[in-house]
Design an enzyme around this catalytic site. Structure first.
Site, PDB file in Angstrom:
ATOM      1  N   SER A  32       0.837  -1.192   0.000  1.00  0.00           N
ATOM      2  CA  SER A  32       0.000   0.000   0.000  1.00  0.00           C
ATOM      3  C   SER A  32       0.881   1.254   0.000  1.00  0.00           C
ATOM      4  O   SER A  32       1.704   1.438  -0.900  1.00  0.00           O
ATOM      5  CB  SER A  32      -0.961  -0.033   1.186  1.00  0.00           C
ATOM      6  OG  SER A  32      -1.977   0.935   1.038  1.00  0.00           O
ATOM      7  N   GLU A  85      -9.724  -4.825  -3.948  1.00  0.00           N
ATOM      8  CA  GLU A  85      -8.984  -3.909  -3.085  1.00  0.00           C
ATOM      9  C   GLU A  85      -9.906  -3.000  -2.267  1.00  0.00           C
ATOM     10  O   GLU A  85      -9.784  -2.876  -1.048  1.00  0.00           O
ATOM     11  CB  GLU A  85      -8.052  -3.026  -3.930  1.00  0.00           C
ATOM     12  CG  GLU A  85      -6.910  -3.746  -4.606  1.00  0.00           C
ATOM     13  CD  GLU A  85      -5.680  -3.879  -3.724  1.00  0.00           C
ATOM     14  OE1 GLU A  85      -5.759  -3.558  -2.528  1.00  0.00           O
ATOM     15  OE2 GLU A  85      -4.648  -4.313  -4.243  1.00  0.00           O
ATOM     16  N   HIS A 114      -8.082  -5.382   0.159  1.00  0.00           N
ATOM     17  CA  HIS A 114      -6.789  -4.763   0.435  1.00  0.00           C
ATOM     18  C   HIS A 114      -6.213  -5.316   1.739  1.00  0.00           C
ATOM     19  O   HIS A 114      -6.936  -5.483   2.715  1.00  0.00           O
ATOM     20  CB  HIS A 114      -7.015  -3.250   0.553  1.00  0.00           C
ATOM     21  CG  HIS A 114      -5.782  -2.411   0.591  1.00  0.00           C
ATOM     22  ND1 HIS A 114      -4.901  -2.341  -0.464  1.00  0.00           N
ATOM     23  CD2 HIS A 114      -5.293  -1.566   1.544  1.00  0.00           C
ATOM     24  CE1 HIS A 114      -3.929  -1.491  -0.157  1.00  0.00           C
ATOM     25  NE2 HIS A 114      -4.137  -1.012   1.058  1.00  0.00           N
TER      26      HIS A 114
END
Length: 544
Positions: free
Chosen positions: A231, A354, A452
């Site tokens: 990320s 995600e 995610h």
């Protein structure tokens, strides 16, 4: 995780190779020689080239050094200044306890997806790193440096989730995790004459220089460094790719897990607008007054910044990097295409859903209408928004407007820009491997899907360290552990050789302009060609 005998192999000298160490294909003799310090062995002491010594500890057969300062404390006059060299110390410094995490918002128990992501103690004096090594010798092992994510506002290199023990033990690697400044302390920009922003980036650069200069003393090879992150940490990896101090690249390989390369990095003028909003919230006139404000008050202002900077249908990021023209002068993805970054081996990927991480459990977004989502889609697709909406709807049978929205956000921020980077590197003949993590979690009635962050415990193969993370609830141990062993071994292989291929997974070809091979990571892992071809062609050229 229980010790499954089917994942063990007895070495000739009686040692045992387990899990990913077996799958990674390391030579038996090599692993056997990476003998970990024995229980009861004296505490390891390392002499640093820059002077001073560190005394670490023995944990699980590894030599571990915690809370090692790599830069001066960014406090007082050094708040909102680039990272400065640490003054050093005389004699032997104890390195058996983690340093404080960077100041950040904290709520006991955390959220309903990850749980907690960064825990007290917090302090501005946070610029420390941690090292796990099989032995502090002269073996010149490959090195993995991990940069945590957290939306630029949370996380820590001392979190158990990111402990380097599994990689060090299974891969015979030296592993480093770092802390760096977050939120307002790391990302505010003041536009002072001749001054840069991106203080977080200067921290990470200082940590990488420390690793380059000192890691040999811990049994690592400074010419075999892989920089990995997830990320915001993956965006950091890209941003650091152009650094080449003293004519030498700071790392050889890069692993980018879910990099948000679709972020629009603010210009100096746009960043100054955010800073003005923050000053107004805190009640300060300028940076001089702000330096006198206690850090807990700065962190408290983060919550109002969410409201000031948020926009419907977009992932909320109150603090962002800045194109300051000094530390960062272009989109970080571009730094992996030219100059020092062009020669870096790249492994890049994303999770299939995600955006479910931030939106799937939101009641207001659950009530989104088709008209709202179409309006958001026009930002990306212009006059093809209706066509795109229909395509997303058909790709997910029974999709609600919010499902279309989440897939659109995930593609905008993660998947499509990552594929665009792979396309551009492939066109230049530069090595890149791509993956998509598809295994859904049953947590929250399956609403999170392959969200995610879900790949993280699989990559580290350390589910015991994630016991408080709600999003792992209900995963079948056999499927979970099998996929974790595969991912963990592939990452080790890439760090050691620049190639993620390891038996028994299917052949993982480099991403090329003809095949566009992407590894689909699921209960059954398979290589797929041009996985997102339709979506790639549907998007306007500027978005791809």
């Amino acid at each position: 995780m229980t010790d499954d005998p089917s994942r063990r192999k007895i070495l000739r000298n009686g040692g045992v190779l387990t899990g990913a160490a077996l799958l990674s294909g390391l030579p038996e003799g090599h692993v056997a020689q990476a003998a970990a310090p024995r229980a009861g062995a004296s505490a390891p002491v390392v002499e640093l080239p820059s002077g001073g010594r560190l005394r670490g500890g023995i944990e699980g057969g590894l030599a571990v050094f915690k809370g090692v300062p790599y830069a001066a404390p960014p406090t007082g006059a050094l708040r909102w200044r680039p990272a400065q060299p640490h003054p050093g110390w005389q004699g032997t410094r104890e390195a058996t306890a983690f340093g404080p995490s960077a100041p950040q918002p904290y709520r006991e128990g955390g959220d309903q997806v990850l749980g907690t992501h960064g825990s007290p103690p917090f302090d501005e004096d946070c610029l420390t790193l941690n090292v796990w090594t099989p032995a502090a010798d002269n073996a010149k092992r490959p090195v993995m440096v991990w940069i945590h994510g957290g939306g630029f506002i949370s996380g820590s290199g001392s979190m158990p989730n990111y402990a380097g023990d599994t990689f060090a033990r299974d891969g015979d690697l030296v592993v480093v995790t770092i802390n760096y400044r977050l939120g307002p302390l790391g990302y505010l920009y003041f536009g002072e004459d001749g001054a840069n922003g991106n203080f977080w980036l200067t921290d990470q650069l200082a940590a990488l220089r420390w690793v380059r200069d000192n890691i040999a003393a811990f049994g690592g090879d400074p010419d075999q460094i892989t920089l990995a992150g997830q990320s915001g940490g993956a965006l950091s990896v890209a941003a650091l790719a152009g650094a080449r101090p003293k004519g030498r690249p700071l790392f050889r390989r890069a692993i980018l897990q879910s990099p948000p390369l679709g972020l629009q990095i603010p210009t100096r003028a746009e960043s100054l607008q955010r800073t003005a909003a923050f000053l107004e919230i805190v009640g300060a006139r300028d940076v001089a007054e702000l330096r006198a404000v206690p850090w807990p008050r700065l962190i408290a202002a983060t919550f109002e910044m969410f409201g000031r900077t948020g926009k419907w249908g977009y992932w909320s990021t109150p603090f962002l990097p800045v194109l300051d023209g000094v530390t960062l002068d272009r989109n970080p993805a571009d730094l992996l295409l030219n100059g020092a970054g062009a020669d870096i081996d790249v492994l890049i990927g994303w999770t299939r859903e995600e955006a479910n991480f931030a939106f799937a459990l939101s009641e207001p977004y659950a009530a989104a209408t088709k008209e709202q989502v179409l309006a958001r889609a026009r930002d990306t697709f212009g006059n093809r928004a209706a066509e795109a909406y229909t395509a997303y709807e058909e790709a997910r049978p029974g999709a609600r407007p919010v499902d279309v929205l989440m897939d659109l956000i995930g593609d905008d921020l993660f998947r499509m820009p990552a594929l665009a980077l792979a396309e551009r590197r492939a066109a230049r003949g530069r090595p890149v491997w791509a993956y998509q993590f598809n295994l859904p979690t049953p947590a929250h009635d399956g609403r999170l899907a392959a969200a995610h962050c879900l790949e993280l415990p699989f990559v580290f193969d350390n589910f015991d360290k994630w016991s408080q993370a709600p999003f792992l609830t209900g995963l079948r141990p056999r499927v979970r552990d099998g996929l974790a062993a595969t991912l963990h071994a592939s990452w080790i292989s890439f760090i050691r050789t620049g190639d993620p291929n390891r038996h028994p997974m299917p052949r993982w070809e480099r991403y090329g302009r003809e095949s566009r091979t992407t590894m689909a990571l699921d209960s059954v892992t398979a290589a797929t060609d041009d996985l997102a071809g339709y979506w790639r062609r549907l998007r306007p050229p500027a978005a791809s």
